[in-house]
Motif scaffolding. Structure first.
Motif: not given
Length: 82
Positions: A1-30
Motif C-alpha cells: 500500500m502506497a503511503n503517498l503525499e501530494l502537495y497541490e493547489l486547487e485549480g492547478c493544471p499541473y496538479c490535476a495531471k498528477v491527481t489524474s495519474k494517481l486516480d488512474e493507478l488507483d493509488l491512495d494519497y494524502e
C-alpha cells in the motif's frame, strides 16, 4: 500500500495531471492543499526546497519531495504502473 503525499493547489493544471495519474493507478494519497501565495508555502518549501507545486512525497521509496508534474507522472507509472 502506497503511503503517498501530494502537495497541490486547487485549480492547478499541473496538479490535476498528477491527481489524474494517481486516480488512474488507483493509488491512495494524502492531499496537502497549499496557499495560493508562494510566500506562504512554507510547508512545501520545507519538503522540497522550492515553493512550486505539485510535489510528491513517497517515504517508502525515499522520495522526499519530487517536483515537476511530468517527472511525478513518469515516476508513478514506473513505480506503481502495471
Amino acid at each position: 500500500m502506497a503511503n503517498l503525499e501530494l502537495y497541490e493547489l486547487e485549480g492547478c493544471p499541473y496538479c490535476a495531471k498528477v491527481t489524474s495519474k494517481l486516480d488512474e493507478l488507483d493509488l491512495d494519497y494524502e492531499s496537502h492543499m497549499v496557499p495560493r501565495s508562494h510566500s506562504e508555502r512554507i510547508e512545501v518549501e520545507d519538503v522540497s526546497g522550492q515553493t512550486g507545486v505539485p510535489v510528491l512525497v513517497d517515504p517508502e521509496n525515499d522520495v522526499e519531495g519530487m517536483p515537476e508534474s511530468d517527472d511525478i507522472v513518469e515516476y508513478l507509472e514506473e513505480e506503481y504502473g502495471s
